[in-house]
Design an enzyme around this catalytic site. Structure first.
Site, PDB file in Angstrom:
ATOM      1  N   HIS A  58      -2.994  -2.843  -6.179  1.00 53.87           N
ATOM      2  CA  HIS A  58      -3.321  -2.373  -4.832  1.00 53.87           C
ATOM      3  C   HIS A  58      -4.829  -2.434  -4.607  1.00 53.87           C
ATOM      4  CE1 HIS A  58      -3.458   1.046  -1.696  1.00 53.87           C
ATOM      5  NE2 HIS A  58      -3.319  -0.114  -1.114  1.00 53.87           N
TER       6      HIS A  58
ATOM      7  N   GLU B  33      -5.833  -0.153  -7.649  1.00 54.22           N
ATOM      8  CA  GLU B  33      -4.828   0.713  -8.273  1.00 54.22           C
ATOM      9  C   GLU B  33      -3.821  -0.172  -9.007  1.00 54.22           C
ATOM     10  OE1 GLU B  33      -4.449   4.771  -5.636  1.00 54.22           O
ATOM     11  OE2 GLU B  33      -3.449   2.999  -4.856  1.00 54.22           O
TER      12      GLU B  33
ATOM     13  N   ASN C  38      -4.447   6.499  -1.065  1.00 54.07           N
ATOM     14  CA  ASN C  38      -3.988   6.719   0.308  1.00 54.07           C
ATOM     15  C   ASN C  38      -3.369   8.095   0.470  1.00 54.07           C
ATOM     16  OD1 ASN C  38      -4.866   4.300   1.235  1.00 54.07           O
ATOM     17  ND2 ASN C  38      -2.894   3.265   1.064  1.00 54.07           N
TER      18      ASN C  38
ATOM     19  N   SER D   9       0.825  -1.206   0.000  1.00 54.98           N
ATOM     20  CA  SER D   9       0.000   0.000   0.000  1.00 54.98           C
ATOM     21  C   SER D   9       0.860   1.258   0.000  1.00 54.98           C
ATOM     22  CB  SER D   9      -0.939   0.012   1.202  1.00 54.98           C
ATOM     23  OG  SER D   9      -0.231  -0.277   2.374  1.00 54.98           O
TER      24      SER D   9
HETATM   25  P1  NAI Z   1      -1.475  -9.109   7.528  1.00 54.83           P
HETATM   26  O1  NAI Z   1      -0.466  -8.892   8.582  1.00 54.83           O
HETATM   27  O2  NAI Z   1      -2.898  -9.285   7.894  1.00 54.83           O
HETATM   28  O3  NAI Z   1      -1.086 -10.395   6.680  1.00 54.83           O
HETATM   29  C1  NAI Z   1       0.185 -10.650   6.203  1.00 54.83           C
HETATM   30  C2  NAI Z   1       0.332 -12.165   6.079  1.00 54.83           C
HETATM   31  O4  NAI Z   1       1.518 -12.439   5.341  1.00 54.83           O
HETATM   32  C3  NAI Z   1       0.447 -12.887   7.417  1.00 54.83           C
HETATM   33  O5  NAI Z   1      -0.528 -13.907   7.490  1.00 54.83           O
HETATM   34  C4  NAI Z   1       1.857 -13.474   7.403  1.00 54.83           C
HETATM   35  O6  NAI Z   1       1.939 -14.715   8.043  1.00 54.83           O
HETATM   36  C5  NAI Z   1       2.119 -13.600   5.930  1.00 54.83           C
HETATM   37  N1  NAI Z   1       3.539 -13.585   5.581  1.00 54.83           N
HETATM   38  C6  NAI Z   1       4.496 -12.745   5.998  1.00 54.83           C
HETATM   39  N2  NAI Z   1       5.681 -13.078   5.455  1.00 54.83           N
HETATM   40  C7  NAI Z   1       5.464 -14.162   4.683  1.00 54.83           C
HETATM   41  C8  NAI Z   1       6.287 -14.952   3.840  1.00 54.83           C
HETATM   42  N3  NAI Z   1       7.573 -14.699   3.691  1.00 54.83           N
HETATM   43  N4  NAI Z   1       5.701 -15.968   3.173  1.00 54.83           N
HETATM   44  C9  NAI Z   1       4.399 -16.237   3.295  1.00 54.83           C
HETATM   45  N5  NAI Z   1       3.571 -15.505   4.065  1.00 54.83           N
HETATM   46  C10 NAI Z   1       4.111 -14.483   4.750  1.00 54.83           C
HETATM   47  O7  NAI Z   1      -1.268  -7.925   6.497  1.00 54.83           O
HETATM   48  P2  NAI Z   1      -2.317  -7.250   5.501  1.00 54.83           P
HETATM   49  O8  NAI Z   1      -3.023  -6.164   6.193  1.00 54.83           O
HETATM   50  O9  NAI Z   1      -3.094  -8.305   4.817  1.00 54.83           O
HETATM   51  O10 NAI Z   1      -1.328  -6.565   4.450  1.00 54.83           O
HETATM   52  C11 NAI Z   1      -0.650  -7.302   3.469  1.00 54.83           C
HETATM   53  C12 NAI Z   1      -0.185  -6.345   2.388  1.00 54.83           C
HETATM   54  O11 NAI Z   1      -1.293  -5.662   1.851  1.00 54.83           O
HETATM   55  C13 NAI Z   1       0.765  -5.272   2.897  1.00 54.83           C
HETATM   56  O12 NAI Z   1       1.700  -5.001   1.883  1.00 54.83           O
HETATM   57  C14 NAI Z   1      -0.159  -4.073   3.098  1.00 54.83           C
HETATM   58  O13 NAI Z   1       0.493  -2.840   2.991  1.00 54.83           O
HETATM   59  C15 NAI Z   1      -1.111  -4.252   1.957  1.00 54.83           C
HETATM   60  N6  NAI Z   1      -2.429  -3.634   2.120  1.00 54.83           N
HETATM   61  C16 NAI Z   1      -3.103  -3.657   3.312  1.00 54.83           C
HETATM   62  C17 NAI Z   1      -4.358  -3.069   3.435  1.00 54.83           C
HETATM   63  C18 NAI Z   1      -5.135  -3.135   4.716  1.00 54.83           C
HETATM   64  O14 NAI Z   1      -6.169  -2.461   4.817  1.00 54.83           O
HETATM   65  N7  NAI Z   1      -4.715  -3.905   5.675  1.00 54.83           N
HETATM   66  C19 NAI Z   1      -4.987  -2.388   2.281  1.00 54.83           C
HETATM   67  C20 NAI Z   1      -4.234  -2.492   1.072  1.00 54.83           C
HETATM   68  C21 NAI Z   1      -2.994  -3.058   1.018  1.00 54.83           C
END
Ligand code: NAI
Length: 677
Positions: free
Chosen positions: A438, A450, A488, A417
């Protein structure tokens, strides 16, 4: 009697039945454009002169019957008189159909919406093809109007007030079977029986459908004044009448005139003429075209992606995977351990049950979603979507690890993001395959994606990412790979100004109320809590490094105390059962006069900066992005559109005044300077 005009074909068969087929010239979809209606009326005149035994109206298009009136004619609408003339023409055409002295029938397949259903309602009978693609509805409220070609009068007569109003006020569509249960169609039959059913009905016409006793009762003069206020209260919970006047106007037309069809027709026309020339409808029609424009940005019809591999089964990755499988893709979902994937699978099951209902389709979607914690399916993937922690080094390490296992033609997308792709690309041997996809939270609700173009991203990769986004029924918006991308970056200053206001002592609930009064789906403080204060802080820090954004101490403080918002039950608000508990601020509390203005002006100023820097191609696309990713008040037509209504000079002056009062964060962007004159 046979006749062929450019849009219609009229054929009479051996039984003396006339078959009138609409195949709008040079169009993939039938809409009731002006000349389509003119030709229709000319054909009705012929049929009046030489009456057949019966008339069946159908469509030659594979995708459906008629999608509605031609929305292009709605805007700009020069005057109320012009609007009224247009509506009355439609009404007269359908009145003529309604009063033909022989049985008439609409043979419906695919979509039959708005003006299309109004035409069908003016027939004596309706038969719909019973399959998944058939959808009937009167969704005019979504464009800020209500049925105007006699549809409200006929729907009310056919279904009774309550059922008809429910259909029109919700704007929802129904399947052929649901339409049969409602009484909207006489029969729902499979394709192979359609023609026979139509012939049978026209040759041996039964009594036309009438609403049941109870349904008819809701139209009674004594019932309407009791029902109308209840309905108004109910619709006001979803859409405020001062923002969206159409539902309330429709209820009034019905309440006053439901027992006199002639008067109701006149009132219907007058009401739609008022609505369609008003700002809400004009802006909602604008939003409709913005949506069409986003859809059209994907050039390739086929994205060539069948198997998607998602890495990271958290909030975003899990929901992206579920949505892709819902949309028909085969999806493998990888995370560090099986127990990290389980919650995502649970959410997917819930989504499928909610959206698909039919157990066979639920199972089919579920079967397409494969938990794959070891990442064994990655070799087969046409697209890999990375949605792991927002950390450059962790993402780079993952890319180094997986790239050797990707096929040469596999597209790689990050859901980051905030991290510019240029910071991730060095980990790859083939950085041209990397793009940003995104998504917004919640994925199943927010339509925008995006499409982030990094310096290394190839044109082919960008085009494929756009086509993929359409294939999963989301709207692609190309943006540059700059901090915060578009959405954002524009949203954050608005959220941060709300935090500053809260720090100054304005109760959070009142800040939120001001934003909702403006038309936002949710206030900024509640939104910050929902997104997660840690996530907000992270994005704010990234923006602060490059832009005129300061991170409020209050945000640092809350995150430092472990108050992260909805996800852990306490942020600005306390959260119970997924809902913010908002304390009642003391009555009569005086609020800053420029409360709403402060939040909005920061948003507009940042939007202007994004345009100047070319983060997005133009102001319309910026508006589309903010509406479809954040729900920015659609009836205002988007932030730039709304800002421009005030005039650029006025905005510039206002920003200057806010700078004097509150500091340099309001300094007008250079983009305004260019137009200062
Ligand atoms: P989250 O913390 O809920 O999930 C991340 C997941 O990735 C976790 O389950 C973790 O175990 C897994 N993970 C981490 N390293 C790993 C690896 N090497 N191999 C496999 N799995 C791995 O995070 P979230 O919120 O889902 O964010 C994920 C991405 O999406 C980030 O880049 C964030 O910036 C982006 N994003 C988040 C939004 C939100 O509202 N939370 C909105 C748009 C984008």
């Amino acid at each position: 009697m046979n006749a062929t005009l450019s849009h219609w074909t009229l054929e009479t068969d051996a039984d003396g039945l006339a078959w009138l087929t609409l195949d709008k010239q040079d169009a993939s979809t039938n809409v009731l454009a002006e000349d389509v209606l003119d030709q229709f009326v000319a054909l009705l005149e012929r049929l009046e002169r030489t009456p057949p035994r019966g008339l069946a109206i159908r469509s030659a298009k594979a995708n459906g019957f008629i999608a509605g009136a031609d929305v292009r004619a709605f805007t700009p609408m020069a005057s109320r008189e012009q609007a009224l003339a247009l509506i009355q023409r439609g009404q007269r055409a359908f009145d003529r159909l309604d009063t033909l002295p022989f049985p008439t029938l609409a043979l419906i397949h695919g979509f039959c919406l708005g003006g299309g259903l109004e035409l069908a309602l003016a027939c004596r009978y309706r038969i719909a093809r019973d399959d998944d693609s058939t959808r009937l509805g009167l969704p005019e409220v979504r464009l800020g109007i209500h049925p105007g070609f006699g549809g409200s009068v006929r729907a009310v007569r056919l279904l009774g007030g309550m059922k008809a109003l429910d259909l029109m006020l919700s704007g929802r569509t129904v399947s052929a079977r649901q339409a049969k249960r409602l009484g909207l169609v006489d029969h729902a039959v499979p394709e192979r029986h359609l023609r026979t059913a139509a012939r049978e009905t026209l040759l041996n016409p039964p009594a036309p459908h009438r609403p049941g006793r109870l349904d008819a009762l809701s139209n009674h003069a004594l019932a309407r004044p009791l029902i109308a206020p209840l309905l108004k209260r109910k619709v006001a919970q979803h859409a405020r009448p001062e923002h969206y006047p159409a539902p309330s106007a429709l209820i009034d037309v019905w309440r006053k005139h439901a027992d006199d069809p002639r008067k109701m027709l006149d009132a219907e026309a007058a009401s739609v003429a008022d609505l369609i020339t008003g700002p809400t409808a004009q802006n909602l029609v604008r939003v409709f075209f913005l949506q069409e424009r986003l859809k059209g940005l994907a050039r390739a019809a086929d994205c060539g992606i069948k198997h998607v591999h998602v890495i990271g089964a958290g909030v975003m990755g899990g929901d992206i995977a579920a949505w892709c499988a819902f949309s028909g893709m085969t999806v493998s979902l990888q995370d560090q351990a099986p127990e990290r994937i389980a919650p995502a699978m649970g959410r997917a099951a819930k989504l499928y049950q909610q959206k698909l209902k039919d157990p066979r389709r639920v199972t089919a979607a579920w079967d397409r979603l494969i938990p794959d914690h070891r990442g064994r399916c990655i070799e087969r993937a046409d697209l890999v979507i990375e949605a792991i922690f927002e950390d450059k080094d962790v993402k780079q390490a993952l890319y180094r690890d997986i790239e050797p296992r990707l096929r040469p033609d596999t597209l790689l997308a990050s859901n980051t993001s905030s991290i510019p792709l240029e910071e991730l690309a060095p980990a790859l041997h083939r950085p041209e395959r990397l793009v940003g996809l995104h998504f917004f939270n919640p994925v199943a609700k927010m339509q925008l994606v995006e499409i982030v173009r990094g310096k290394h991203s190839s044109e082919q990769a960008i085009q494929q990412a756009m086509a993929f986004t359409r294939a999963i029924d989301r709207l692609p918006l190309p943006v540059t790979s700059t901090p915060g991308f578009l959405v954002n970056r524009v949203l954050m200053p608005y959220l941060l100004e709300a935090v500053v206001l809260e720090t100054e002592g304005v109760p959070a609930a009142l800040i939120d109320r001001a934003a909702v009064d403006f038309g936002m789906p949710m206030g900024p403080i509640e939104l910050a809590d929902t997104v997660g204060l840690d996530v907000c802080l992270h994005v704010a820090r990234i923006l602060a490094a490059d832009l005129n954004v300061e991170v409020p101490e209050r945000l640092e403080e809350l995150v430092g105390e472990g108050r992260l918002g909805r996800k852990n039950g306490v942020g600005f608000y306390t959260w119970r059962k997924g809902k913010a508990v908002k304390p009642h601020p003391e009555a009569g509390r005086r609020l800053p006069d420029d409360l709403t203005e402060r939040m909005l002006m920061r948003l507009y100023n940042e939007a202007r900066a994004c345009l100047r820097e070319g983060v997005v191609a133009d102001a319309d696309l910026l508006d589309a992005g903010m509406i479809f990713a954040t729900g920015f008040a659609p009836f205002r037509g988007g932030p730039m559109h709304h800002a421009m209504m005030q005039g650029e000079m006025a905005l510039y002056r206002e920003l200057q005044q806010l700078t004097e009062r509150h500091g340099s964060r309001f300094t007008p962007d250079l983009g305004w300077n260019n137009t200062k004159g």
